[in-house]
Design a protein around this motif. Structure first.
Motif, PDB file in Angstrom:
ATOM      1  N   PRO A 210       8.264 -36.637 -47.596  1.00  0.00           N
ATOM      2  CA  PRO A 210       8.163 -35.195 -47.897  1.00  0.00           C
ATOM      3  C   PRO A 210       9.032 -34.756 -49.069  1.00  0.00           C
ATOM      4  O   PRO A 210       8.704 -33.777 -49.745  1.00  0.00           O
ATOM      5  N   PRO A 233       5.599 -40.250 -39.900  1.00  0.00           N
ATOM      6  CA  PRO A 233       5.054 -38.885 -39.899  1.00  0.00           C
ATOM      7  C   PRO A 233       5.458 -38.115 -41.149  1.00  0.00           C
ATOM      8  O   PRO A 233       6.558 -38.288 -41.688  1.00  0.00           O
ATOM      9  N   GLY A 234       4.531 -37.288 -41.630  1.00  0.00           N
ATOM     10  CA  GLY A 234       4.810 -36.446 -42.781  1.00  0.00           C
ATOM     11  C   GLY A 234       4.724 -37.134 -44.122  1.00  0.00           C
ATOM     12  O   GLY A 234       4.950 -36.500 -45.156  1.00  0.00           O
ATOM     13  N   HIS A 235       4.389 -38.417 -44.135  1.00  0.00           N
ATOM     14  CA  HIS A 235       4.282 -39.164 -45.382  1.00  0.00           C
ATOM     15  C   HIS A 235       2.821 -39.222 -45.836  1.00  0.00           C
ATOM     16  O   HIS A 235       1.904 -39.188 -45.017  1.00  0.00           O
ATOM     17  N   SER A 236       2.623 -39.347 -47.147  1.00  0.00           N
ATOM     18  CA  SER A 236       1.298 -39.646 -47.690  1.00  0.00           C
ATOM     19  C   SER A 236       1.323 -41.080 -48.213  1.00  0.00           C
ATOM     20  O   SER A 236       2.386 -41.609 -48.577  1.00  0.00           O
ATOM     21  N   PRO A 267       0.052 -36.863 -40.242  1.00  0.00           N
ATOM     22  CA  PRO A 267       0.543 -35.543 -39.827  1.00  0.00           C
ATOM     23  C   PRO A 267       1.979 -35.597 -39.322  1.00  0.00           C
ATOM     24  O   PRO A 267       2.450 -36.614 -38.802  1.00  0.00           O
ATOM     25  N   GLU A 268       2.680 -34.495 -39.479  1.00  0.00           N
ATOM     26  CA  GLU A 268       4.005 -34.355 -38.865  1.00  0.00           C
ATOM     27  C   GLU A 268       3.837 -34.334 -37.354  1.00  0.00           C
ATOM     28  O   GLU A 268       2.844 -33.829 -36.841  1.00  0.00           O
ATOM     29  N   LYS A 269       4.821 -34.874 -36.644  1.00  0.00           N
ATOM     30  CA  LYS A 269       4.755 -34.837 -35.184  1.00  0.00           C
ATOM     31  C   LYS A 269       5.070 -33.440 -34.684  1.00  0.00           C
ATOM     32  O   LYS A 269       5.829 -32.708 -35.288  1.00  0.00           O
TER      33      LYS A 269
END
Length: 269
Positions: A210, A233-236, A267-269
């Protein structure tokens, strides 16, 4: 306006022409990997290194195939010359959208062996120098033709659906849905070449946090052409795999490279 359009097209042509010499990747980068049903989907074409790169405009003469696949049905995408972002769709149905972009082949010339050696070292082609010598090819002044095959997974609404083989010369297929399925053990993917699994293929994994920082790793596929990518989570993510093969006899280039790319987000958890 016309001057800006000319500059964007001209500069993009320079960027795309130099890309493989420096082992640059080419990928589709959605503005948002998850959107609500009915909201527009906007995506950029990018060319660069380490998951950071210059934006490329929509250039119809550089496109062999540009489609969106939803629920197993493919629809061609048609933009306007010079569009940046290159992809923008207002009508978005619920589900997983798979955007695919195949470039027209382009050619580059290696003026020195060092440039070619850097490319094959980066992409894990240890046997290529021996093949090059055995074919009696020169150490400099030879050409390569390259083609890009990029895919992006975008979740619309529920994001339900699955990736699948799309008939590209080479591609990376996500075997589970990164937006809806359990990713506790990672994301299994399969690398295909001419529709068949590609064993012992090097997959380069670019993970963008992020905060924009990028970590890079490589791993090999198994006998089924599969490997499992660890995710956060939250990574591309950008996955990249390259095929390098001898050119057909009689061509004015001696090697062909085919670059598969897959982008998605967790997706973010």
């Amino acid at each position: 306006m016309q001057y800006r359009l000319f500059c964007s097209i001209f500069c993009a042509g320079l960027n795309l022409g130099a890309a493989p010499l420096l082992s640059h990747e080419f990928w589709i980068e959605p503005e948002k990997y998850q959107v609500n049903s009915g909201d527009p989907v906007v995506a950029r074409l990018r060319n660069g290194q380490e998951f950071n790169g210059a934006e490329q405009p929509y250039l119809d003469h550089r496109i062999a195939r540009f489609e969106v696949i939803r629920n197993g049905s493919a629809a061609p995408y048609k933009g306007r010359m010079g569009d940046m972002p290159a992809f923008s769709a207002d009508e978005t149905d619920d589900g997983l959208a798979v955007i695919i972009h195949q470039t027209q082949p382009q050619t580059l010339t290696y003026d020195t062996w060092e440039g070619f050696q850097a490319f094959i070292d980066h992409k894990g082609f240890a046997g290529i120098p021996g093949q090059h010598t055995a074919r009696g090819l020169p150490g400099a002044g030879f050409s390569e033709q390259y083609t890009r095959y990029a895919k992006a997974l975008v979740s619309i609404g529920s994001g339900a659906g699955s990736d699948r083989a799309t008939g590209l010369e080479t591609e990376i297929v996500a075997l589970v849905n990164p937006y809806t399925d359990d990713l506790e053990t990672g994301l299994p993917v399969q690398v295909l070449y001419q529709g068949s699994p590609r064993p012992q293929a090097q997959v380069e994994v670019f993970a963008k946090a992020p905060d924009g920082s990028v970590t890079i790793s490589t791993q090999l596929t198994d006998v089924r052409g599969e490997t499992i990518v660890s995710l956060a989570p939250g990574h591309s993510y950008l996955l990249d795999a390259v095929v390098l093969r001898p050119a057909p006899k009689g061509k004015d280039y001696v090697w062909e490279s085919h670059w598969a790319a897959l982008t998605f987000a967790v997706p973010e958890k």
